[in-house]
Design an enzyme around this catalytic site. Structure first.
Site, PDB file in Angstrom:
ATOM      1  N   SER A 110      71.106  38.674  34.414  1.00  0.00           N
ATOM      2  CA  SER A 110      71.368  37.281  34.529  1.00  0.00           C
ATOM      3  C   SER A 110      71.446  37.079  36.061  1.00  0.00           C
ATOM      4  CB  SER A 110      72.768  37.015  33.794  1.00  0.00           C
ATOM      5  OG  SER A 110      72.819  37.073  32.576  1.00  0.00           O
ATOM      6  N   MET A 164      77.930  43.010  28.967  1.00  0.00           N
ATOM      7  CA  MET A 164      77.597  42.745  27.522  1.00  0.00           C
ATOM      8  C   MET A 164      76.077  43.216  27.329  1.00  0.00           C
ATOM      9  SD  MET A 164      78.951  38.597  26.936  1.00  0.00           S
ATOM     10  CE  MET A 164      80.386  38.374  27.667  1.00  0.00           C
ATOM     11  N   SER A 165      75.528  44.305  28.010  1.00  0.00           N
ATOM     12  CA  SER A 165      74.293  44.835  28.261  1.00  0.00           C
ATOM     13  C   SER A 165      74.082  46.024  28.640  1.00  0.00           C
ATOM     14  CB  SER A 165      73.424  43.815  28.802  1.00  0.00           C
ATOM     15  OG  SER A 165      73.668  43.750  30.236  1.00  0.00           O
ATOM     16  N   HIS A 212      79.882  31.268  32.468  1.00  0.00           N
ATOM     17  CA  HIS A 212      78.456  31.688  32.930  1.00  0.00           C
ATOM     18  C   HIS A 212      77.777  31.103  34.353  1.00  0.00           C
ATOM     19  CE1 HIS A 212      74.787  33.817  32.196  1.00  0.00           C
ATOM     20  NE2 HIS A 212      74.103  32.641  32.014  1.00  0.00           N
ATOM     21  N   ALA A 240      74.378  41.576  35.633  1.00  0.00           N
ATOM     22  CA  ALA A 240      75.770  40.768  36.343  1.00  0.00           C
ATOM     23  C   ALA A 240      77.040  41.081  35.369  1.00  0.00           C
ATOM     24  CB  ALA A 240      75.558  39.263  35.954  1.00  0.00           C
ATOM     25  N   HIS A 297      69.934  40.802  24.266  1.00  0.00           N
ATOM     26  CA  HIS A 297      71.115  41.148  24.052  1.00  0.00           C
ATOM     27  C   HIS A 297      71.597  40.964  22.631  1.00  0.00           C
ATOM     28  CE1 HIS A 297      71.179  38.885  27.954  1.00  0.00           C
ATOM     29  NE2 HIS A 297      71.952  39.517  28.386  1.00  0.00           N
ATOM     30  N   ASN A 339      82.068  37.952  38.883  1.00  0.00           N
ATOM     31  CA  ASN A 339      83.134  37.321  38.992  1.00  0.00           C
ATOM     32  C   ASN A 339      84.250  38.546  38.837  1.00  0.00           C
ATOM     33  OD1 ASN A 339      81.618  37.237  36.259  1.00  0.00           O
ATOM     34  ND2 ASN A 339      83.820  37.697  35.903  1.00  0.00           N
ATOM     35  N   HIS A 390      67.357  33.829  32.053  1.00  0.00           N
ATOM     36  CA  HIS A 390      66.499  34.987  31.596  1.00  0.00           C
ATOM     37  C   HIS A 390      65.187  34.151  31.202  1.00  0.00           C
ATOM     38  CE1 HIS A 390      69.536  38.242  31.009  1.00  0.00           C
ATOM     39  NE2 HIS A 390      70.205  37.235  31.054  1.00  0.00           N
ATOM     40  N   TYR A 402      74.598  40.184  21.268  1.00  0.00           N
ATOM     41  CA  TYR A 402      75.257  39.065  20.786  1.00  0.00           C
ATOM     42  C   TYR A 402      74.212  37.910  20.490  1.00  0.00           C
ATOM     43  CZ  TYR A 402      74.507  37.184  25.774  1.00  0.00           C
ATOM     44  OH  TYR A 402      74.129  36.750  26.838  1.00  0.00           O
ATOM     45  N   GLU A 403      73.052  38.113  20.962  1.00  0.00           N
ATOM     46  CA  GLU A 403      72.134  37.099  20.561  1.00  0.00           C
ATOM     47  C   GLU A 403      71.565  36.970  19.271  1.00  0.00           C
ATOM     48  OE1 GLU A 403      68.949  35.880  23.726  1.00  0.00           O
ATOM     49  OE2 GLU A 403      69.591  37.877  24.593  1.00  0.00           O
TER      50      GLU A 403
END
Length: 277
Positions: free
Chosen positions: A29, A210-211, A246, A112, A82, A234, A60, A84-85
């Site tokens: 990201s 998350m990746s 995000h 990220a 991902h 963050n 992306h 989650y997609e």
């Protein structure tokens, strides 16, 4: 997995390639800007590649960029997939399988991530020394195709130590301070609670995202060398007592753009071409 989709995707990309790439770049990201630095490049949209998924997340772009970076032939994923997609683990890691078929020996994976280690600050770059798979699944579950790798691949050095040391030396040569630590992968897409972050810190995590972990598992099974870099976009929940978004991720990666570009370009330019194993 079936070999037919893999062969069809590889064949399609090979028809576009002028010179054989040896280094793969997976850009997370807000970090796809690195692909803009590639010279003598061709661009292939994911939607045009047989059996490739498409990126659905802001930051992306959804394309392969193939060409020369700092004198090395590379193929860059400008955007990843991902879990989650809604994609399967096989789909998430499909591009890594394709990279292996294209002759890629070394993969540089970027992301990220939220900082768990309280000595970190937003904007820090962290070399991934190890990971914790907290996604509740594994991309190797299911029938194993022996031609693609071992049923039970070793993960004791998931992130190649020589590459980590090389990256540290690259940072030193630039006068760039980088962190090092353990990356924890959760499924997302919701951010973690403060209690979950306390738990992950107890587990030994330094950053969370998350990746990355599914791709790294498949790269290791495929006998590819892996270097991982997280941009601490963050601080994770409960550390700074502020909501997460995000947009904050995108804003921070933009701020560290120049350091990130200098760092990865230096790593690539001076990268030793010794294969894993």
């Amino acid at each position: 997995m079936s070999l037919r989709p893999l062969k069809e995707a590889t064949t399609y990309i090979n028809k576009q390639v002028k010179k054989q790439p040896t280094i793969g770049l997976i850009l997370g990201s807000g970090l796809g800007v690195l692909a803009e630095e590639i010279e003598d490049k061709i661009t292939v949209a994911y939607k045009d590649i047989p059996h490739f998924p498409e990126s659905t997340v802001q930051g992306h772009k959804g394309q392969l960029v193939i060409g020369q970076l700092q004198g090395k032939q590379v193929i860059a994923m400008q955007g990843r997939f991902h879990f989650y997609e809604g994609y399967t683990m096989e789909q998430v890691t499909f591009p890594v399988r394709v990279m292996k078929q294209l002759g890629i020996e070394t993969v540089i994976v970027t992301n990220a991530a939220g900082g768990i280690n309280e000595s970190f600050e937003p904007g820090d770059l962290m070399l991934i020394t190890d990971h914790i798979n907290n996604m509740g699944t594994n991309p190797l579950i299911g029938p194993n195709e022996e031609s693609l790798g071992a049923r039970f691949p070793d993960m004791s050095e998931a992130y190649d130590r020589k590459l980590v040391n090389h990256a540290k030396a690259s940072a030193d040569s630039l006068g760039l301070k980088v962190q090092a630590g353990v990356y924890v992968a959760n499924t997302g897409p919701s951010y973690e609670t403060a209690a979950e972050i306390r738990m992950l810190r107890t587990f030994g995590g330094d950053a969370v995202g998350m990746s990355t972990v599914p791709e790294v598992i498949v790269a290791n099974q495929s006998n590819m060398r892996v270097l991982g870099i997280s941009c601490i976009s963050n601080m994770a929940a409960g550390i700074l007592d502020q909501p997460l978004s995000h947009q904050e991720v995108m804003d921070t990666t933009e701020k560290v753009r120049e350091d990130f570009l200098r760092f990865v370009k230096q790593i690539v330019e001076t990268l030793p071409e010794t294969t894993k194993g």
